[in-house]
Write a protein that holds these residues in place. Structure first.
Motif, PDB file in Angstrom:
ATOM      1  N   GLY A  16      14.000   8.455  51.814  1.00  0.00           N
ATOM      2  CA  GLY A  16      14.776   7.873  52.907  1.00  0.00           C
ATOM      3  C   GLY A  16      15.104   6.410  52.640  1.00  0.00           C
ATOM      4  N   LEU A  17      14.151   5.704  52.063  1.00  0.00           N
ATOM      5  CA  LEU A  17      14.399   4.289  51.737  1.00  0.00           C
ATOM      6  C   LEU A  17      15.523   4.160  50.711  1.00  0.00           C
ATOM      7  CD1 LEU A  17      13.202   1.346  52.159  1.00  0.00           C
ATOM      8  CD2 LEU A  17      12.239   1.672  49.864  1.00  0.00           C
ATOM      9  N   CYS A  18      15.514   5.025  49.735  1.00  0.00           N
ATOM     10  CA  CYS A  18      16.543   4.997  48.687  1.00  0.00           C
ATOM     11  C   CYS A  18      17.940   5.155  49.314  1.00  0.00           C
ATOM     12  CB  CYS A  18      16.251   6.083  47.656  1.00  0.00           C
ATOM     13  SG  CYS A  18      17.455   6.182  46.331  1.00  0.00           S
ATOM     14  N   LEU A  19      18.036   6.043  50.306  1.00  0.00           N
ATOM     15  CA  LEU A  19      19.314   6.193  51.016  1.00  0.00           C
ATOM     16  C   LEU A  19      19.600   4.951  51.863  1.00  0.00           C
ATOM     17  CD1 LEU A  19      18.897   9.925  52.062  1.00  0.00           C
ATOM     18  CD2 LEU A  19      20.716   9.016  50.586  1.00  0.00           C
ATOM     19  N   ALA A  20      18.560   4.415  52.491  1.00  0.00           N
ATOM     20  CA  ALA A  20      18.720   3.226  53.339  1.00  0.00           C
ATOM     21  C   ALA A  20      19.179   2.031  52.518  1.00  0.00           C
ATOM     22  CB  ALA A  20      17.409   2.907  54.047  1.00  0.00           C
ATOM     23  N   GLN A  21      18.748   2.008  51.246  1.00  0.00           N
ATOM     24  CA  GLN A  21      19.125   0.909  50.349  1.00  0.00           C
ATOM     25  C   GLN A  21      20.355   1.276  49.511  1.00  0.00           C
ATOM     26  OE1 GLN A  21      14.875  -1.381  49.817  1.00  0.00           O
ATOM     27  NE2 GLN A  21      15.431   0.064  48.208  1.00  0.00           N
ATOM     28  N   ASN A  22      21.119   2.221  50.012  1.00  0.00           N
ATOM     29  CA  ASN A  22      22.398   2.566  49.380  1.00  0.00           C
ATOM     30  C   ASN A  22      22.263   3.013  47.935  1.00  0.00           C
ATOM     31  OD1 ASN A  22      24.068   1.896  51.673  1.00  0.00           O
ATOM     32  ND2 ASN A  22      23.430  -0.207  51.292  1.00  0.00           N
ATOM     33  N   GLY A  23      21.223   3.803  47.678  1.00  0.00           N
ATOM     34  CA  GLY A  23      21.083   4.400  46.360  1.00  0.00           C
ATOM     35  C   GLY A  23      20.075   3.693  45.476  1.00  0.00           C
ATOM     36  N   ARG A  24      19.507   2.591  45.996  1.00  0.00           N
ATOM     37  CA  ARG A  24      18.542   1.829  45.205  1.00  0.00           C
ATOM     38  C   ARG A  24      17.136   2.277  45.608  1.00  0.00           C
ATOM     39  NH1 ARG A  24      16.506  -3.047  45.991  1.00  0.00           N
ATOM     40  NH2 ARG A  24      17.900  -3.363  47.746  1.00  0.00           N
ATOM     41  N   SER A  25      16.324   2.610  44.608  1.00  0.00           N
ATOM     42  CA  SER A  25      14.983   3.141  44.913  1.00  0.00           C
ATOM     43  C   SER A  25      14.028   2.018  45.323  1.00  0.00           C
ATOM     44  CB  SER A  25      14.421   3.868  43.693  1.00  0.00           C
ATOM     45  OG  SER A  25      14.100   2.915  42.692  1.00  0.00           O
ATOM     46  N   TYR A  26      12.856   2.439  45.769  1.00  0.00           N
ATOM     47  CA  TYR A  26      11.800   1.508  46.193  1.00  0.00           C
ATOM     48  C   TYR A  26      11.574   0.392  45.177  1.00  0.00           C
ATOM     49  CZ  TYR A  26       7.034   0.044  47.517  1.00  0.00           C
ATOM     50  OH  TYR A  26       5.922  -0.676  47.870  1.00  0.00           O
ATOM     51  N   SER A  27      11.513   0.755  43.915  1.00  0.00           N
ATOM     52  CA  SER A  27      11.225  -0.257  42.896  1.00  0.00           C
ATOM     53  C   SER A  27      12.494  -0.898  42.350  1.00  0.00           C
ATOM     54  CB  SER A  27      10.426   0.368  41.755  1.00  0.00           C
ATOM     55  OG  SER A  27      11.275   1.207  41.008  1.00  0.00           O
ATOM     56  N   GLY A  28      13.635  -0.509  42.895  1.00  0.00           N
ATOM     57  CA  GLY A  28      14.841  -1.242  42.568  1.00  0.00           C
ATOM     58  C   GLY A  28      15.845  -0.593  41.621  1.00  0.00           C
ATOM     59  N   LYS A  29      15.634   0.667  41.286  1.00  0.00           N
ATOM     60  CA  LYS A  29      16.621   1.311  40.394  1.00  0.00           C
ATOM     61  C   LYS A  29      17.792   1.855  41.203  1.00  0.00           C
ATOM     62  CE  LYS A  29      13.487   2.934  36.856  1.00  0.00           C
ATOM     63  NZ  LYS A  29      12.419   3.851  37.262  1.00  0.00           N
ATOM     64  N   GLN A  30      19.003   1.576  40.717  1.00  0.00           N
ATOM     65  CA  GLN A  30      20.191   2.121  41.393  1.00  0.00           C
ATOM     66  C   GLN A  30      20.416   3.544  40.889  1.00  0.00           C
ATOM     67  OE1 GLN A  30      21.746   0.151  43.737  1.00  0.00           O
ATOM     68  NE2 GLN A  30      23.018   1.872  44.379  1.00  0.00           N
ATOM     69  N   LEU A  31      20.129   4.527  41.703  1.00  0.00           N
ATOM     70  CA  LEU A  31      20.190   5.925  41.254  1.00  0.00           C
ATOM     71  C   LEU A  31      21.560   6.552  41.467  1.00  0.00           C
ATOM     72  CD1 LEU A  31      16.719   7.061  42.594  1.00  0.00           C
ATOM     73  CD2 LEU A  31      17.322   6.464  40.238  1.00  0.00           C
ATOM     74  N   PHE A  32      22.276   6.101  42.487  1.00  0.00           N
ATOM     75  CA  PHE A  32      23.642   6.577  42.728  1.00  0.00           C
ATOM     76  C   PHE A  32      24.348   5.524  43.551  1.00  0.00           C
ATOM     77  CE2 PHE A  32      20.437   8.783  45.269  1.00  0.00           C
ATOM     78  CZ  PHE A  32      20.744   8.352  46.557  1.00  0.00           C
ATOM     79  N   SER A  33      25.625   5.716  43.705  1.00  0.00           N
ATOM     80  CA  SER A  33      26.450   4.654  44.296  1.00  0.00           C
ATOM     81  C   SER A  33      26.262   4.554  45.815  1.00  0.00           C
ATOM     82  CB  SER A  33      27.922   4.949  44.012  1.00  0.00           C
ATOM     83  OG  SER A  33      28.340   6.042  44.795  1.00  0.00           O
ATOM     84  N   ARG A  34      26.571   3.414  46.324  1.00  0.00           N
ATOM     85  CA  ARG A  34      26.599   3.162  47.766  1.00  0.00           C
ATOM     86  C   ARG A  34      27.467   4.212  48.472  1.00  0.00           C
ATOM     87  NH1 ARG A  34      26.952  -1.245  51.557  1.00  0.00           N
ATOM     88  NH2 ARG A  34      25.785  -2.509  50.056  1.00  0.00           N
ATOM     89  N   HIS A  35      28.565   4.541  47.855  1.00  0.00           N
ATOM     90  CA  HIS A  35      29.481   5.497  48.452  1.00  0.00           C
ATOM     91  C   HIS A  35      28.820   6.865  48.645  1.00  0.00           C
ATOM     92  CE1 HIS A  35      33.304   7.317  49.476  1.00  0.00           C
ATOM     93  NE2 HIS A  35      33.019   8.299  48.639  1.00  0.00           N
ATOM     94  N   VAL A  36      28.136   7.322  47.617  1.00  0.00           N
ATOM     95  CA  VAL A  36      27.466   8.615  47.699  1.00  0.00           C
ATOM     96  C   VAL A  36      26.335   8.571  48.724  1.00  0.00           C
ATOM     97  CG1 VAL A  36      26.013  10.258  46.428  1.00  0.00           C
ATOM     98  CG2 VAL A  36      28.121   9.392  45.395  1.00  0.00           C
ATOM     99  N   ALA A  37      25.609   7.469  48.755  1.00  0.00           N
ATOM    100  CA  ALA A  37      24.526   7.326  49.733  1.00  0.00           C
ATOM    101  C   ALA A  37      25.086   7.402  51.148  1.00  0.00           C
ATOM    102  CB  ALA A  37      23.803   5.994  49.525  1.00  0.00           C
ATOM    103  N   ARG A  38      26.209   6.753  51.354  1.00  0.00           N
ATOM    104  CA  ARG A  38      26.823   6.746  52.681  1.00  0.00           C
ATOM    105  C   ARG A  38      27.234   8.159  53.102  1.00  0.00           C
ATOM    106  NH1 ARG A  38      30.469   1.937  53.594  1.00  0.00           N
ATOM    107  NH2 ARG A  38      32.214   3.001  52.665  1.00  0.00           N
ATOM    108  N   LEU A  39      27.836   8.826  52.143  1.00  0.00           N
ATOM    109  CA  LEU A  39      28.260  10.194  52.396  1.00  0.00           C
ATOM    110  C   LEU A  39      27.083  11.075  52.824  1.00  0.00           C
ATOM    111  CD1 LEU A  39      30.936  11.588  50.118  1.00  0.00           C
ATOM    112  CD2 LEU A  39      29.118  13.116  50.878  1.00  0.00           C
ATOM    113  N   ALA A  40      25.986  10.942  52.107  1.00  0.00           N
ATOM    114  CA  ALA A  40      24.805  11.736  52.443  1.00  0.00           C
ATOM    115  C   ALA A  40      24.315  11.399  53.854  1.00  0.00           C
ATOM    116  CB  ALA A  40      23.700  11.487  51.415  1.00  0.00           C
ATOM    117  N   LYS A  41      24.253  10.113  54.157  1.00  0.00           N
ATOM    118  CA  LYS A  41      23.767   9.715  55.481  1.00  0.00           C
ATOM    119  C   LYS A  41      24.699  10.192  56.588  1.00  0.00           C
ATOM    120  CE  LYS A  41      23.067   5.545  53.862  1.00  0.00           C
ATOM    121  NZ  LYS A  41      22.899   4.074  53.784  1.00  0.00           N
TER     122      LYS A  41
END
Lengths: 303, 303, 303, 303
Positions: free
Chosen positions: B205-230
């Motif tokens: 959930g945090l990774c989605l809240a941070q627009n694709g960035r994981s707890y430790s800071g890795k960008q796993l997917f784009s802000r756009h995709v995170a938004r879409l999921a949310k």
């Protein structure tokens, strides 16, 4: 009689033009879209044929009537109708939505695909083969033709494209109405692939018209079961055009996607028709036209 | 924060009494009906847990969100939404009737079972295993937990009872939306069986809240995709109670039949909840109660 | 014959206990829930009655058959069936959903409320009164009873509670199938309120059985129209229990919410039954039981 | 800002070609199909307009949001949601089938016509006029424009063609959800005929964006009620395209059949758009295109 049948064939051949060969079963596409043929067998044993019917076609949904008869003979009415209803639906033969939206616990009737699969799976027999052999025997006995076979090539063709029927079968499994999905499909789709000709159909119709007594006089099932089959043919036999067919023709009948129609005029005659071009509800467009004229000409309506 | 969470757990434990463990997946019946646990992970890296959550539960429908993300990363939005719609349905997750009665050519959204099967089958990979490994990797990356596994026993239990899902899959095959029914089911049901705990969920959930960035800071997917999921989590995330959840809680969330809820508060926190007792729509009854209070207390609604 | 009828009345009175007087039409609540009566009129002019039938009850849905006959006499088949279909629906009499979800342009058949309103509105006559007078005349002619009247009190009671019928009527107006909503309702609900007794019903049934010829020998309408009416009675006459009634009884029949049943055995007899306690589909529970036994005893099934 | 708005108007004018003016409300046919205009009002009180918007158009379905606010202020959440649900439906705005087939006791949400009629009929006021005056006052207060009026000519035009809405209203009456059908329709159709311009809409949107505080700073309703309204705008505001709009645009918005769109970006701005040419779901085709670009350009999505 011969003359009238010939005349009607000629009259209605052109309407086949307006129909269509269904394309979802590859092997059926090979049928002649302009084929139109008919055989009438009367209770006084006259057999008259007309038209250029293909030598052979498959029962398809027409098999539902015979499977219902056998299933009731095997299980009794109560057991069968505990798992399938008696009501016409107004919906296409492959419909499932009513069971979902109205939370029905069983298919609405034995003439839609879902109901037919339940019915066939109830036929006695330990294996798919045993069930089919028993069904095939009843078909042969009704038609008094031992040459009738399952056309494996047709079965194969349908089996591979049976996505919707598989969907229905798994839905039925969820409702605990069938035991094994693949077995139920194997029985159902093979019964659809039983190959007949118009004379076979007409004799099957005669057997129903004679309350279970075959052309040569063998009592194959009770008057009661014959009546039950004819009733379903009236209320649900022509897919979601059954109501209109009852009004316009008024003969117990069952159609199949191959273009065949089995008709049974109580105490008078059996009729077999083939005409592969179908109308939009899935019934032989030429076949219905001929039956409507015949019913009018000979006053065949039961109403 | 710890105190508040503990207090809410105590407050809402009794409501679990009113819920039910679903009985159609045998293995889920073993869950503790009174279990109720929560973990919150904030953007400033605080991790707080409360309650007696089981150590492990399966993602079930929560996996639909992650499969959607991967499928879009693999295929692009256009290709995915050519085969699945974007509209909430108001119908149960296993519903199919709308596709039949309205002749829709694709499932209404990726959060109902039919839509999720289409989405998962689009994940890149030559085999079922390849698809699942890639999905499992994304789950592990989002949760930053390499121990996350598919629980084969849960999968087996569901696989054997998956009659409705099989029905849906064959329906989809008829519409040419999936290639192989058994493969599509194998991917879908295994993704449902991915085992996690509340901390895993909260980090996802945090990774989605941070627009694709994981707890430790890795960008796993784009802000756009995170938004879409949310967005899908808001409009369709809580089954056919999504509208009410949006009103009462207002947080992007996705529930699963195991009783888990994944929640993501944009730019603030991820939340993982488990409470196996479900309400009649299929959502954790205690989980929703806690989230409603939390949203009110911390003003978490996005509206 | 008298004896058998008396015996059947006694046998089936207890089953009325399991039925219910409908509560949505206030005035019908006053009926005797244990009333059960029957009259048979044969083609050789015997009239036999049994049971304690109320002296008078209203036609309700039974009127749909006679309105259909008159409408076809007035407009011809083609004009009538341009605005109403011929298919049984499997749905309750007051259903409308199919027209919405399948975008149908007309009600499925003339025996459901929506279809009946369309049919009645087509009856010739410049005003509501003219239409009703013509319909009333046909009812009187078929029953050969000039005392038959519209029971205004029943009409008033239904008029005030006719919310669903009003909804249906406005739906029909949107589809341009009726001209004036209030007029269409006024005709329809008044025709439902025509008061009869069992002998009236039996003579109406006889007129249909004799292909349009009344008890005393007047030809009121053609054999063709009579057949058409009887066909609809079989496929749609007993609401969404028509299929089962065809199987178990096999007689053209039409029921009404008052507990009346009109039955017509071709070339043999007309039957009128009253039993206000209804089963869950809306048919007289005692009336169906008696007809089933009678059909079996006298072999009345048309199939 | 001005420049961007002008640019977007120019860019999207051509797409209006692909839309259609609805033809079922006669007076709406007179609108300019190529009209496209927008006004933005920000929390820091900037007001910027662009395009050739017609001076005046009617709220139509946009009024549902404001009627909901007033109804909740008058009755409280609990009383309102006892009579209307909270779930998006995936169905058209004038749909009714779900209430029939699933036996729902109330409309699914306040943004479909059936739900909106229930909501409006709950507004305090002894007469239709009193209810409407109170609603009109709230519209004027939110828009801070005392000139806003009900356009009687538009109301008349809709009143005469309101067959489907009348059908819905009688259906609701049967369920005891409204008291008087004609009154409920009179309120509902008159609220639809409230005339506004883009600036009015933008200020109404701002009031929602500022949690109930108007442009000039009056607190008209609580933050809680404002949130509730915005949530429904997201889940059900754009008819059965709400899900896609949430994905592509992500702004709480409500459209009307006049081509207007009310949009509200929390804590940032209100937006009013007009573009009478509609897409097939009934939303302004040009309006959606502009909002999608604006959302992207200014990062307005709430997700």
């Amino acid at each position: 009689m011969q003359e009238l049948l010939e005349k009607l064939i000629e009259k209605h051949k052109p309407v086949c033009n307006k129909g269509k060969i269904p394309d979802y079963i590859p092997i059926l596409r090979e049928q002649d879209p302009f084929g139109l043929g008919i055989t009438v067998v009367t209770t006084d044993k006259k057999i008259v044929s007309a038209g250029d019917c293909p030598t052979r076609f498959t029962l398809q949904s027409i098999s539902k009537v015979i499977a219902l008869i056998l299933s009731i003979m095997d299980n009794g009415e109560e057991a069968v109708f505990a798992k399938v209803g008696m009501e016409p639906t107004g919906d296409p033969f492959n419909s499932i939505y009513k069971m979902e939206v109205f939370s029905y616990s069983k298919p609405l009737n034995p003439m839609i695909n879902a109901g037919a699969m339940v019915v066939s799976s109830l036929i006695n027999g330990k294996t798919v083969s045993e069930k089919l052999e028993r069904l095939l025997k009843l078909v042969r006995d009704m038609a008094e033709n031992d040459q009738i076979q399952i056309e494996e090539e047709v079965f194969r063709s349908e089996w591979e494209q049976a996505h919707r029927n598989r969907a229905l079968a798994h839905f039925l499994k969820e409702l605990d109405l069938i035991y094994d999905v693949e077995d139920a499909l194997a029985v159902y789709l093979r019964q659809c692939a039983i190959g007949v000709d118009c004379t076979d159909l007409a004799k099957i119709g005669l057997c129903l018209a004679q309350n279970g007594r075959s052309y040569s006089g063998k009592q194959l099932f009770s008057r009661h079961v014959a009546r039950l089959a004819k009733t379903f043919m009236v209320t649900c036999g022509m897919y979601n055009a059954s109501g209109e067919f009852a009004i316009r023709v008024g003969i117990p009948a069952k159609s199949g996607v191959s273009g065949g129609i089995l008709a049974s005029v109580p105490d008078r005659m059996g009729i077999g028709v083939i005409g592969p071009a179908l109308d939009e509800k899935g019934n032989s467009i030429g076949g219905i036209a001929i039956l409507e004229d015949l019913s009018c000409e000979w006053n065949l309506s039961i109403f």
